[in-house]
Design a protein around this motif. Structure first.
Motif, short mmCIF file in Angstrom:
data_model
loop_
_atom_site.label_atom_id
_atom_site.label_comp_id
_atom_site.label_asym_id
_atom_site.label_seq_id
_atom_site.Cartn_x
_atom_site.Cartn_y
_atom_site.Cartn_z
N ILE A 298 0.82 -1.20 0.00
CA ILE A 298 0.00 0.00 0.00
C ILE A 298 0.86 1.26 0.00
O ILE A 298 0.54 2.25 -0.68
CB ILE A 298 -0.96 -0.01 1.21
CG1 ILE A 298 -2.11 -1.01 0.95
CG2 ILE A 298 -1.54 1.37 1.47
CD1 ILE A 298 -3.06 -1.18 2.13
N LYS A 299 1.97 1.26 0.74
CA LYS A 299 2.82 2.44 0.85
C LYS A 299 3.84 2.51 -0.28
O LYS A 299 4.98 2.92 -0.07
CB LYS A 299 3.53 2.47 2.20
CG LYS A 299 2.58 2.59 3.39
CD LYS A 299 3.30 2.96 4.67
CE LYS A 299 4.39 2.01 5.07
NZ LYS A 299 3.87 0.67 5.46
N GLY A 300 3.43 2.16 -1.48
CA GLY A 300 4.31 2.35 -2.62
C GLY A 300 5.03 1.10 -3.05
O GLY A 300 4.91 0.03 -2.46
N ASP A 301 5.83 1.27 -4.08
CA ASP A 301 6.50 0.18 -4.77
C ASP A 301 8.01 0.38 -4.63
O ASP A 301 8.50 1.50 -4.77
CB ASP A 301 6.09 0.23 -6.24
CG ASP A 301 6.41 -1.05 -6.99
OD1 ASP A 301 5.50 -1.85 -7.20
OD2 ASP A 301 7.58 -1.21 -7.38
N SER A 302 8.74 -0.68 -4.35
CA SER A 302 10.18 -0.58 -4.09
C SER A 302 11.01 -1.34 -5.10
O SER A 302 12.13 -1.78 -4.79
CB SER A 302 10.49 -1.09 -2.67
OG SER A 302 9.76 -0.40 -1.70
N GLU A 303 10.49 -1.50 -6.32
CA GLU A 303 11.26 -2.24 -7.33
C GLU A 303 12.36 -1.38 -7.93
O GLU A 303 13.51 -1.80 -8.04
CB GLU A 303 10.33 -2.77 -8.43
CG GLU A 303 11.05 -3.66 -9.43
CD GLU A 303 11.11 -3.08 -10.84
OE1 GLU A 303 11.81 -3.67 -11.70
OE2 GLU A 303 10.47 -2.05 -11.08
N SER A 304 12.03 -0.18 -8.38
CA SER A 304 13.00 0.66 -9.07
C SER A 304 12.61 2.11 -8.90
O SER A 304 11.49 2.44 -8.51
CB SER A 304 13.08 0.30 -10.55
OG SER A 304 11.81 0.50 -11.17
N HIS A 305 13.54 3.00 -9.22
CA HIS A 305 13.30 4.44 -9.11
C HIS A 305 13.93 5.14 -10.32
O HIS A 305 15.02 4.76 -10.75
CB HIS A 305 13.91 4.99 -7.81
CG HIS A 305 13.50 6.39 -7.50
ND1 HIS A 305 14.07 7.49 -8.10
CD2 HIS A 305 12.54 6.87 -6.67
CE1 HIS A 305 13.50 8.60 -7.64
NE2 HIS A 305 12.57 8.25 -6.76
#
Length: 636
Positions: A298-305
């Protein structure tokens, strides 16, 4: 100290002098429990679940309003209709196969204890007033939570709440009751109820939380208490706790790092926690205890930036608002922190640490989870019940957040309605699903239940799909999460069998991409994304840069609907690395994208007349991330 930071600090101190009553509303018939479940010869089915759900036993969840407990959470996950805290009926379109209830270990159940205690039993006038306010409704509960936080910071809590012996006694009561409920709902072959908790390590607001998940039932887990994370401990102490549990009980346990995008660079450091050099033993220990990580929630995605991957046109999914700072917004985000927060960069960092120590600490698989504090494990855009009970469906929830302070730019429309874990296991049992996680044969989705397979080997061909290609994948290669060692005398590049099948109730697929990371002889880290299969390949030719035209967007913003007249039902291919170098350590994972679909905010506008901020993102391309396959020329 920020309000939420105070709350989490407070939970490590609280205790009470009264106990919770038993919750036995769903007692299963022992005859329904299958003692022996047939195991498939190899994983033939993907099982869907949520490894990160909070109920009314989490101090913050109850303080923010949730009144549903573990029993409700399991029944909802199994497909039953329940009444949400806000009064709406809630039910999954498709039940889940497994669930981990991961209530915070610190201050387990303290706000609930105040609420549920008989009024006459509360001798302290302050506790009695809090009890009365909480029974007035959500606003009263939030007011109590706020005051409780302030008093904890000032050191003016009632004496009954500072008694360590009482705290442990009450934690044990709740923990063992939860374990009993989990065992009652666990039905091997039908539904798996895992026992777990959330370890809330959070120095200065930097999110280093883990879900701690057990393979075992109450016979073993009753011998321990959930390990606290707010007492100044570090991750090595959690690993000690896990080692001691396995040594003393004969059981098994793993830890799952949370979404890492709010850690301000600390989740995947190049160094030891104290800033010193990471040793081979430290790296080996982390890889052993943390085989998977939570890449989307829910608090975002941490795959890539985008800052780390400027050539990735699909980097930064769900980042809006979350890149501003750490969990409590007590520290702003600097670009130099990002490399320690995102999974792809962490996978690359693992190669660099391996080059120095001989061990890769970040050889992890990837899953999704909700982190919902509503006791409702739903990741569907059209069935999103919010992060906490104050954001259950209503016309205002997509605007500026309610009752969570003034953290600008987050906790409104920026919430994601995701995600889920897909696990390739030999059966729907605690043992089989846990073991699949340990071998990293898992993948993450942002909500949809697309079916994704990945195998790596040395001699696969496109013709392999004509036969039992899955069996061949296992017999002549390794699945997602596996290590593909260099083979003497084998020339050429590794080959990969990749298959993606759409969610039967969801959107068509846009494309399948292979994400590669590697380290060169000079120690430099690299990445590249290959489009390897996509819909309408003849009409969407790939260009010299390896890019393909957009699939399009047919979402009707007036009706929150879309048509599956673009995209593909299934995408399948054999892919060989065209730039393979046998001397370079590397990893490969698959990213699958759907066609654009409506986000939950669009459904809110249609159903409730919600007025949305002008920058609200109304559509998105939901996706899946597989665990990597590592090519290794070493023996690690």
């Amino acid at each position: 100290m920020h309000k939420l930071s105070k709350l989490l600090f407070l939970t490590s101190l609280l205790s009470s002098t009264f106990l919770l009553s038993s919750c036995d509303s769903d007692i299963l018939n022992p005859a329904d429990i299958q003692a022996d479940v047939k195991q498939a010869p190899y994983p033939q089915q993907v099982f869907w679940g949520d490894t990160h759900l909070h109920t009314n036993n989490s101090v913050d969840a109850f303080g923010f309003g949730v009144r549903l407990g573990p029993d409700d959470a399991y029944r909802f996950a199994k497909g039953e209709k329940v009444k949400a805290t806000g009064g709406l009926d809630a039910q999954l379109r498709k039940p889940l196969d497994f669930l981990v209830i991961a209530d915070h270990s610190d201050g387990l159940g303290v706000t609930r204890r105040i609420y549920e205690a008989p009024r006459w039993a509360l001798k302290d006038p302050l506790l009695k007033r809090w009890h009365d306010q909480m029974h007035e409704g959500p606003e009263g509960s939030l007011a109590v939570t706020s005051e409780l936080i302030d008093r904890a910071a000032a050191g003016t809590l009632p004496a009954a709440m500072r008694n360590q012996e009482n705290q442990e006694e009450n934690s044990r009561t709740i923990w063992q009751e939860n374990n009993k409920i989990a065992d009652r709902h666990n039905r091997p072959g039908k539904f798996t109820a895992f026992i777990g908790f959330e370890y809330t390590l959070m120095p200065q607001g930097d999110n280093l939380h883990r879900v701690v998940m057990f393979r075992d039932g109450k016979k073993r887990t009753n011998k321990v208490l959930p390990f606290p994370g707010l007492d100044g401990s570090n991750i090595e102490k959690l690993f000690d706790y896990m080692d001691n549990y396995e040594k003393n009980t004969g059981g098994k346990v793993l830890a799952i790092p949370h979404n890492s995008n709010l850690s301000n660079g600390l989740m995947f450091q190049m160094t030891a926690p104290d800033g010193g050099a990471m040793t081979a033993e430290m790296a080996r220990r982390r890889a052993k205890h943390e085989p998977i990580m939570e890449v989307t929630q829910i608090k975002g995605d941490s795959e890539s930036h985008p800052y780390l991957s400027p050539n990735d046109e699909f980097a930064g999914f769900g980042d809006a608002g979350w890149e501003l700072g750490n969990l409590t917004m007590s520290a702003k985000k600097q670009n130099t922190m990002l490399a320690g927060e995102y999974a792809r960069e962490a996978l690359k960092r693992g190669l660099a640490i391996e080059a120095k120590t001989g061990v890769n600490p970040y050889r992890f698989g990837m899953i999704g989870a909700t982190d919902s504090h509503t006791a409702l494990a739903t990741a569907d855009e059209d069935n999103f019940f919010g992060k906490h009970s104050g954001t259950e469906p209503n016309k205002n929830r997509a605007a500026e957040p309610q009752n969570l302070g003034t953290r600008e730019g987050r906790f409104g429309w920026q919430y994601l309605a995701g995600g889920y874990a897909g696990v390739w296991a030999t059966s729907n049992t605690r043992e089989a699903i846990f073991d699949a996680m340990m071998r990293r044969e898992v993948y993450a989705t942002t909500g949809p239940r697309m079916q994704v397979r990945l195998f790596g080997g040395w001699g696969f061909t496109p013709q392999d799909f004509a036969g039992n290609w899955v069996e061949k994948g296992y017999s002549q290669g390794v699945p997602m999460g596996g290590v593909l060692p260099a083979q003497s005398g084998v020339k050429g590049a590794p080959t990969f069998l990749v298959s993606a099948l759409k969610d039967p109730d969801g959107a068509n697929l846009d494309r399948v991409q292979m994400v590669k990371g590697w380290i060169d002889a000079q120690g430099n880290l690299h990445e590249k994304i290959y489009n390897i299969a996509w819909s309408d390949m003849q009409k969407r030719p790939i260009n010299a840069a390896g890019l393909i035209p957009s699939v399009g967007n047919n979402v009707n913003l007036q009706t929150a609907t879309y048509e599956n007249n673009i995209g593909a039902n299934e995408l399948q291919t054999m892919w060989q690395d065209p730039e393979f170098n046998a001397s370079q350590q590397a990893f490969y994972y698959v990213r699958v994208l759907e066609i654009p679909t409506p986000r939950w905010v669009l459904f809110d506008r249609l159903r409730y007349g919600a007025i949305l901020p002008p920058d609200t993102q109304l559509t998105a391309q939901e996706r899946a991330y597989t665990s990597p396959i590592w090519y290794s020329r070493l023996n690690s």
